[in-house]
Design an enzyme around this catalytic site. Structure first.
Site, short mmCIF file in Angstrom:
data_model
loop_
_atom_site.label_atom_id
_atom_site.label_comp_id
_atom_site.label_asym_id
_atom_site.label_seq_id
_atom_site.Cartn_x
_atom_site.Cartn_y
_atom_site.Cartn_z
N LEU A 153 0.84 -1.20 0.00
CA LEU A 153 0.00 0.00 0.00
C LEU A 153 0.88 1.26 0.00
O LEU A 153 0.75 2.13 0.86
CB LEU A 153 -0.95 0.00 1.19
N GLY A 154 1.77 1.32 -0.97
CA GLY A 154 2.54 2.54 -1.20
C GLY A 154 1.74 3.50 -2.06
O GLY A 154 0.51 3.47 -2.07
N ARG A 155 2.46 4.32 -2.83
CA ARG A 155 1.78 5.33 -3.65
C ARG A 155 0.80 4.71 -4.64
O ARG A 155 -0.35 5.13 -4.75
CB ARG A 155 2.82 6.17 -4.41
N ILE A 156 1.27 3.70 -5.36
CA ILE A 156 0.42 3.08 -6.38
C ILE A 156 -0.67 2.24 -5.73
O ILE A 156 -1.84 2.31 -6.12
CB ILE A 156 1.28 2.24 -7.35
N ARG A 234 6.47 -5.44 -10.33
CA ARG A 234 7.61 -6.02 -11.01
C ARG A 234 7.38 -7.52 -11.12
O ARG A 234 6.81 -8.14 -10.22
CB ARG A 234 8.92 -5.75 -10.25
N ASP A 258 1.01 -7.13 -16.44
CA ASP A 258 1.62 -6.08 -17.25
C ASP A 258 3.14 -6.18 -17.23
O ASP A 258 3.81 -5.42 -17.92
CB ASP A 258 1.18 -4.70 -16.74
N GLU A 263 11.22 -9.66 -20.01
CA GLU A 263 10.42 -8.99 -21.04
C GLU A 263 11.31 -8.18 -22.00
O GLU A 263 12.35 -7.68 -21.58
CB GLU A 263 9.36 -8.08 -20.39
N HIS A 281 3.70 -4.14 -20.64
CA HIS A 281 4.31 -3.22 -19.68
C HIS A 281 3.94 -1.77 -20.03
O HIS A 281 4.80 -0.93 -20.24
CB HIS A 281 5.83 -3.39 -19.66
#
Length: 315
Positions: A153-156, A234, A258, A263, A281
């Site tokens: 539960l960081g920024r994203i 990631r 994603d 990749e 991505h």
């Protein structure tokens, strides 16, 4: 006065390439056929590395640049940068946080909706003539009112949870500790317990050696045959071997990814699975966000060479 020499690891959009070339003596590593020879020739002059999150700067690159002062990352993730080497040598590292959080969160929710409602399958159903010939697409599943788990539960992760709140979902999260900015959401101590009480598990944790394969076989099994895994963080955070196996045998219901190991040369088995949504991505891939990322990358470089505080320093 000569321009500082910069080693550019990967391509940027034209709107970033032009000002970068105007301000610096850019050595385009990504265009070199013989990269070892290129590094031997240009490395000693390089004072800065401009890279992308997925490309980073490993110890080989860093060792080839004895006069390196800063690594500026175009992206929020910096796990591909050898931070131990940078710390030991006093090399500064910056990234581009915040400016991409909203778009990545939008895309995570978009993938959830597209997969659970069969949006891609529905498009193919119409284009291929099955609607006219066979009838309606088989029934899909709803998203609203179900249970969402946010791993990291960081920024994203916070932005993902905010968006999911509008769907009337039960929202839980797992992180190193409860967050005081999330009083309305339930903290769950372990990823496995989080998965067990989630219909949708969003992976938004920063990548590190500690989080490698944090989504492992037990977590995937806990999410279960009705569950969906969505990863916009990631690839290293997810055990791909366990994921592929679970999708194949029905241990996990579905996934939307994603990001992938190696990749764009992802494991070809992913492309054979009918219960997975694959994306190139592109979660932060909007014109607005990519321009903001480029602006911030260059702002960090400019601040360093001007001797002023770095806007978004990692170290």
């Amino acid at each position: 006065m000569s321009k500082p020499a910069i080693l550019q690891i990967g391509a940027y959009p034209a709107w970033d390439e032009t000002p970068l070339n105007q301000a610096y003596d850019v050595r385009r590593y990504f265009e070199a056929d013989d990269k070892a020879t290129f590094l031997a020739e240009h490395g000693p002059q390089v004072r800065a590395i401009a890279t992308r999150g997925e490309l980073g700067a490993n110890h080989t690159l860093l060792d080839a640049c004895p006069n390196l002062e800063i690594v500026s990352v175009y992206g929020v993730g910096y796990d591909a940068v050898d931070l131990d080497v940078c710390r030991a040598r006093g090399i500064r590292v910056t990234n581009t946080p915040d400016v991409l959080s909203g778009d990545v969160a939008d895309f995570a929710v978009t993938m959830m909706l597209a997969q659970t409602r069969g949006v891609v399958a529905g498009d193919a159903w119409v284009r291929g003539g099955a609607w006219a010939q066979t009838g309606n697409l088989p029934l899909q599943r709803r998203a609203w009112g179900r249970r969402a788990g946010i791993l990291g539960l960081g920024r994203i992760g916070f932005e993902i949870a905010k968006r999911l709140s509008g769907f009337g979902m039960q929202i839980s999260y797992s992180d190193v500790a409860p967050k005081d900015y999330a009083p309305d959401w339930q903290f769950i101590a372990t990823p496995e317990d989080l998965a067990r009480q989630s219909d949708f598990l969003f992976v938004a944790a920063a990548a590190s050696s500690a989080t490698r394969h944090i989504v492992n076989r037990p977590v995937i099994e806990a999410l279960g045959p009705e569950g969906m895994l969505i990863n916009v963080s990631r690839a290293s955070n997810v055990d791909e071997e366990a994921l592929i196996s679970a999708l194949r045998d029905g241990t996990l219901g579905s996934a939307a990814l994603d990001v992938f190991e190696n990749e764009p040369q992802l494991d070809p088995r992913f492309t054979t699975l009918p219960n997975i949504l694959l994306q190139p991505h592109q979660a932060s891939g909007t014109v607005e966000t990519r321009k903001a990322m480029g602006d911030l990358l260059r702002a960090n470089l400019a601040a360093h060479f001007a001797g002023t505080p770095l806007p978004t320093a990692v170290i």
